[in-house]
Design an enzyme around this catalytic site. Sequence first.
Site, PDB file in Angstrom:
ATOM      1  N   GLY A 184       0.779  -1.236   0.000  1.00  0.00           N
ATOM      2  CA  GLY A 184       0.000   0.000   0.000  1.00  0.00           C
ATOM      3  C   GLY A 184       0.807   1.281   0.000  1.00  0.00           C
ATOM      4  O   GLY A 184       0.293   2.338   0.364  1.00  0.00           O
ATOM      5  N   ASN A 188       1.772   3.055  -2.546  1.00  0.00           N
ATOM      6  CA  ASN A 188       1.166   4.018  -3.483  1.00  0.00           C
ATOM      7  C   ASN A 188      -0.095   4.630  -2.897  1.00  0.00           C
ATOM      8  O   ASN A 188      -0.338   5.832  -3.045  1.00  0.00           O
ATOM      9  CB  ASN A 188       0.877   3.350  -4.836  1.00  0.00           C
ATOM     10  CG  ASN A 188       2.099   3.340  -5.732  1.00  0.00           C
ATOM     11  OD1 ASN A 188       2.501   4.380  -6.236  1.00  0.00           O
ATOM     12  ND2 ASN A 188       2.710   2.173  -5.884  1.00  0.00           N
ATOM     13  N   ILE A 197      -6.845  -9.249 -12.230  1.00  0.00           N
ATOM     14  CA  ILE A 197      -7.336  -8.687 -13.492  1.00  0.00           C
ATOM     15  C   ILE A 197      -8.795  -8.307 -13.261  1.00  0.00           C
ATOM     16  O   ILE A 197      -9.560  -9.100 -12.699  1.00  0.00           O
ATOM     17  CB  ILE A 197      -7.285  -9.760 -14.597  1.00  0.00           C
ATOM     18  CG1 ILE A 197      -5.867 -10.293 -14.750  1.00  0.00           C
ATOM     19  CG2 ILE A 197      -7.853  -9.224 -15.897  1.00  0.00           C
ATOM     20  CD1 ILE A 197      -5.016  -9.546 -15.703  1.00  0.00           C
ATOM     21  N   HIS A 250       1.860   0.905 -13.041  1.00  0.00           N
ATOM     22  CA  HIS A 250       2.632  -0.302 -13.352  1.00  0.00           C
ATOM     23  C   HIS A 250       4.126   0.045 -13.342  1.00  0.00           C
ATOM     24  O   HIS A 250       4.521   1.089 -13.878  1.00  0.00           O
ATOM     25  CB  HIS A 250       2.220  -0.835 -14.737  1.00  0.00           C
ATOM     26  CG  HIS A 250       2.915  -2.095 -15.087  1.00  0.00           C
ATOM     27  ND1 HIS A 250       2.564  -3.323 -14.539  1.00  0.00           N
ATOM     28  CD2 HIS A 250       3.977  -2.340 -15.901  1.00  0.00           C
ATOM     29  CE1 HIS A 250       3.368  -4.263 -15.018  1.00  0.00           C
ATOM     30  NE2 HIS A 250       4.233  -3.695 -15.841  1.00  0.00           N
TER      31      HIS A 250
HETATM   32  C1  GRF Z   1       3.876  -1.116  -7.331  1.00  0.00           C
HETATM   33  O1  GRF Z   1       5.158  -1.374  -7.825  1.00  0.00           O
HETATM   34  C2  GRF Z   1       2.898  -0.885  -8.456  1.00  0.00           C
HETATM   35  O2  GRF Z   1       3.481  -0.303  -9.574  1.00  0.00           O
HETATM   36  C3  GRF Z   1       2.458  -2.287  -8.780  1.00  0.00           C
HETATM   37  O3  GRF Z   1       2.393  -2.954  -7.555  1.00  0.00           O
HETATM   38  C4  GRF Z   1       3.278  -2.332  -6.622  1.00  0.00           C
HETATM   39  C5  GRF Z   1       2.446  -1.957  -5.449  1.00  0.00           C
HETATM   40  O4  GRF Z   1       3.217  -1.424  -4.398  1.00  0.00           O
HETATM   41  N1  GRF Z   1       1.211  -2.282  -9.504  1.00  0.00           N
HETATM   42  P1  GRF Z   1       2.478  -0.759  -3.161  1.00  0.00           P
HETATM   43  O5  GRF Z   1       1.531  -1.822  -2.593  1.00  0.00           O
HETATM   44  O6  GRF Z   1       1.752   0.440  -3.658  1.00  0.00           O
HETATM   45  O7  GRF Z   1       3.566  -0.426  -2.187  1.00  0.00           O
END
Ligand code: GRF
Length: 200
Positions: free
Chosen positions: A13, A15, A92, A109
């Site tokens: 989490g 992001n 997905i 991504h």
């Molecule tokens: C990130 O690298 C994102 O790009 C990918 O999954 C990872 C998630 O990381 N889709 P976090 O859970 O946000 O730390």
Amino acid sequence: MIHPIGILLSGRGSNFLAIAAAVERGEIPARIACVLSDRADAQGLVRAREMGLDARFVDPSGRKRADYEEELIGILEGHGVELICLAGYMRILGKRLIGRYRGRILNIHPSLLPSFPGLEAQRQALEYGVRVSGCTVHFVDEGMDTGPIVAQTAVPVLPEDDVADLSARILEQEHLLYSEAIQRVLSGSVTVEGRRVRIG
Ligand code: GRF
């Protein structure tokens, strides 16, 4: 105008936390209406609860994807969510959810798409031997990391990098890029024409 957004995640989490911090700083005209996870033990879900957000585990196991997604939609619509942000959501999306929120779902991504879609994008990039990788924010369609691209940031791949080094360098940029992209989409300056996304 403040737009309700929903976060879908499956893990750490970071992001989500970066988005929450940008919301807190007033950089994104949004409030995080709910955080939904397909994993009960997702660290991001724990953090969302600590922040007092509506954070729920929605169990996908033992039922049809359409039924699982209907439950998600019920919660998202209950909050009037206008934009869904996938943040490390490891599933997905099915027709049901995409159909209901077409053009209103973003994903991040960890590669420069269309290179290295799918799992372990950083490992794929290292094994291929590219000199530059990065991250991509894109709208979500039925494919695997195939939707129209909103924003990208490139980072160098250094000779001594391992997966952890490259992932960390990309992640730092993910945290900046995702909030910027969300801000642009919510402020209405983004239009999609076929595969091309126009900003401003
Ligand atoms: C990130 O690298 C994102 O790009 C990918 O999954 C990872 C998630 O990381 N889709 P976090 O859970 O946000 O730390």
